[in-house]
Motif scaffolding. Structure first.
Motif, mmCIF file in Angstrom:
data_model
loop_
_atom_site.group_PDB
_atom_site.id
_atom_site.type_symbol
_atom_site.label_atom_id
_atom_site.label_comp_id
_atom_site.label_asym_id
_atom_site.label_seq_id
_atom_site.Cartn_x
_atom_site.Cartn_y
_atom_site.Cartn_z
ATOM 1 N N ILE A 1 18.961 53.853 55.728
ATOM 2 C CA ILE A 1 19.605 53.671 55.601
ATOM 3 C C ILE A 1 19.749 52.586 54.290
ATOM 4 O O ILE A 1 20.176 51.701 53.185
ATOM 5 C CB ILE A 1 20.696 53.170 56.857
ATOM 6 N N GLY B 1 30.070 54.598 58.539
ATOM 7 C CA GLY B 1 29.723 54.150 56.952
ATOM 8 C C GLY B 1 30.136 52.762 57.377
ATOM 9 O O GLY B 1 29.053 51.175 56.812
ATOM 10 N N GLN B 2 31.292 51.648 57.641
ATOM 11 C CA GLN B 2 31.192 50.501 57.404
ATOM 12 C C GLN B 2 29.866 49.689 58.652
ATOM 13 O O GLN B 2 29.308 48.398 57.818
ATOM 14 C CB GLN B 2 32.543 49.732 58.163
ATOM 15 N N ARG C 1 22.304 59.803 49.159
ATOM 16 C CA ARG C 1 22.219 59.329 50.933
ATOM 17 C C ARG C 1 23.704 58.516 50.875
ATOM 18 O O ARG C 1 24.980 58.580 52.207
ATOM 19 C CB ARG C 1 21.462 57.891 51.745
ATOM 20 N N LEU C 2 24.485 57.238 50.120
ATOM 21 C CA LEU C 2 25.149 56.826 50.146
ATOM 22 C C LEU C 2 26.467 57.755 49.555
ATOM 23 O O LEU C 2 27.533 57.691 50.282
ATOM 24 C CB LEU C 2 25.242 55.639 48.665
ATOM 25 N N ARG D 1 18.670 57.976 47.853
ATOM 26 C CA ARG D 1 19.186 57.094 47.788
ATOM 27 C C ARG D 1 20.615 57.381 47.679
ATOM 28 O O ARG D 1 21.448 56.974 47.934
ATOM 29 C CB ARG D 1 18.831 56.047 47.228
ATOM 30 N N VAL E 1 26.271 49.869 55.708
ATOM 31 C CA VAL E 1 26.179 50.117 55.206
ATOM 32 C C VAL E 1 27.327 47.691 54.770
ATOM 33 O O VAL E 1 26.691 47.514 54.814
ATOM 34 C CB VAL E 1 27.174 50.361 53.868
ATOM 35 N N VAL F 1 20.421 51.043 50.587
ATOM 36 C CA VAL F 1 21.844 49.995 51.158
ATOM 37 C C VAL F 1 21.563 48.850 50.111
ATOM 38 O O VAL F 1 22.126 47.967 49.773
ATOM 39 C CB VAL F 1 22.718 49.386 52.385
ATOM 40 N N GLU G 1 24.567 44.260 54.814
ATOM 41 C CA GLU G 1 24.779 43.240 53.907
ATOM 42 C C GLU G 1 25.007 42.535 54.658
ATOM 43 O O GLU G 1 24.892 41.735 54.305
ATOM 44 C CB GLU G 1 26.264 43.616 53.116
ATOM 45 N N ILE H 1 27.610 59.073 53.118
ATOM 46 C CA ILE H 1 27.663 57.919 54.116
ATOM 47 C C ILE H 1 29.058 58.083 53.851
ATOM 48 O O ILE H 1 30.433 57.895 53.578
ATOM 49 C CB ILE H 1 27.701 56.535 53.651
#
Length: 298
Positions: free
Chosen positions: A46, A190-191, A160-161, A157, A194, A50, A198, A164
């Motif tokens: 993850i 997802g929230q 993976r996104l 990568r 990700v 991200v 962040e 999600i």
């Protein structure tokens, strides 16, 4: 989801079975290491997707912009954060009902990855070399990773996104304990992985000596050199807010605001911010035509 060979309800039940098995079996003796490793690898994947390492920025922005989230062990904090703050919470079944969610989240991401592959929307073929490349020298041996790495960690990568992103269109039914069912919007996963990743990365968390302690027992150096994201963004560190009142809004002929003028709000000086509060004066308001609606003796 046109062209999807796996029906919505089939996927939901699959999620329920996977999450429940991981959450409950992870408590069993002899299997916790395997499940912990799977969770750790998935969360490393993850973070790698991200907040990736960006060596391409070194020439233009400098070497401090190269490291990503893995360089500061963000995945370890996310697992702790998720398990401590979000649990299923089934008090009526005792302590077993207090189930951390990091392992079920990893299971959900694996199912999202399988869904992506089933739809044929992946750009690259899955490979076990990807989770192996995320290991540090002191991490688990390669054969363990080859055995427990899930589908999500094997994606590239970008895939993976994409996996999600698929979760936004699904709901979850999780059965962490026999006879119980949780329903939730899968987009929340997802929230979490990700959005929270962040937010936490660019916050002050890395500068604390021990973030898991109560706020009153933490120490923070407030030194940009101690926080990777602050070095990368040029953030100078936090400062105390201004608790003092900065002034009073008033007009030149109004009762509110008085004393020296601190600043003017508009160009013609009709609205001011003054240093003193001012005061009401008698006869500020003409009440000569006021009529008492309920006069005495009426």
């Amino acid at each position: 989801m046109e062209g999807n060979n796996v029906t919505r309800r089939t996927v939901l039940r699959g999620v329920a079975a996977g999450g429940g098995t991981l959450a409950v079996s992870g408590q069993a003796a002899g299997s916790s290491t395997t499940f912990d490793t799977h969770t750790k690898i998935t969360f490393r994947a993850i973070v790698d997707a991200v907040l990736p390492e960006t060596p391409g920025l070194e020439d233009s922005l400098g070497a401090e912009h190269v490291p990503g989230g893995l360089a500061v062990d963000l995945e370890a904090f996310l697992i702790t954060y998720a398990n401590d703050l979000f649990t299923f919470g089934l008090p009526y079944v005792g302590e077993v009902g207090n189930i951390p969610i990091a392992s079920p989240v990893a299971a959900v991401l694996d199912l999202a990855a399988k869904e992506l592959l089933a739809e044929g929307d992946n750009e690259d073929e899955p490979s076990v070399d990807r989770p192996l490349s995320l290991l540090e020298p002191e991490d688990e041996s390669a054969w363990v990773v080859r055995f427990v790495a899930g589908t999500f960690a094997k994606l590239s990568r970008r895939d993976r996104l994409r996996a999600i992103g698929l979760l936004d269109g699904y709901e979850l039914e999780l059965s962490p304990v026999s006879g119980t069912v949780f329903e939730a919007d899968a987009g929340l996963v997802g929230q979490l992985v990700v959005g929270f990743a962040e937010v936490i990365y660019y916050s002050e968390w890395e500068g604390y000596d021990e973030f898991t302690q109560p706020p009153s027992q933490r120490e923070h150096a407030n030194d940009p050199a101690e926080v990777q994201s602050w070095r990368q963004t040029g953030y100078p560190g936090f400062s105390d807010g201004y608790a003092a009142l900065r002034g009073y809004v008033g007009t030149p002929d109004g009762p509110l605001g008085g004393g020296d003028v601190w600043t003017e709000i508009d160009d013609d000086g009709a609205v001011l911010v003054t240093r003193d509060s001012g005061h009401f004066r008698e006869n500020d308001y003409d009440t000569s035509d006021y009529e008492e609606p309920y006069p005495e003796g009426a």
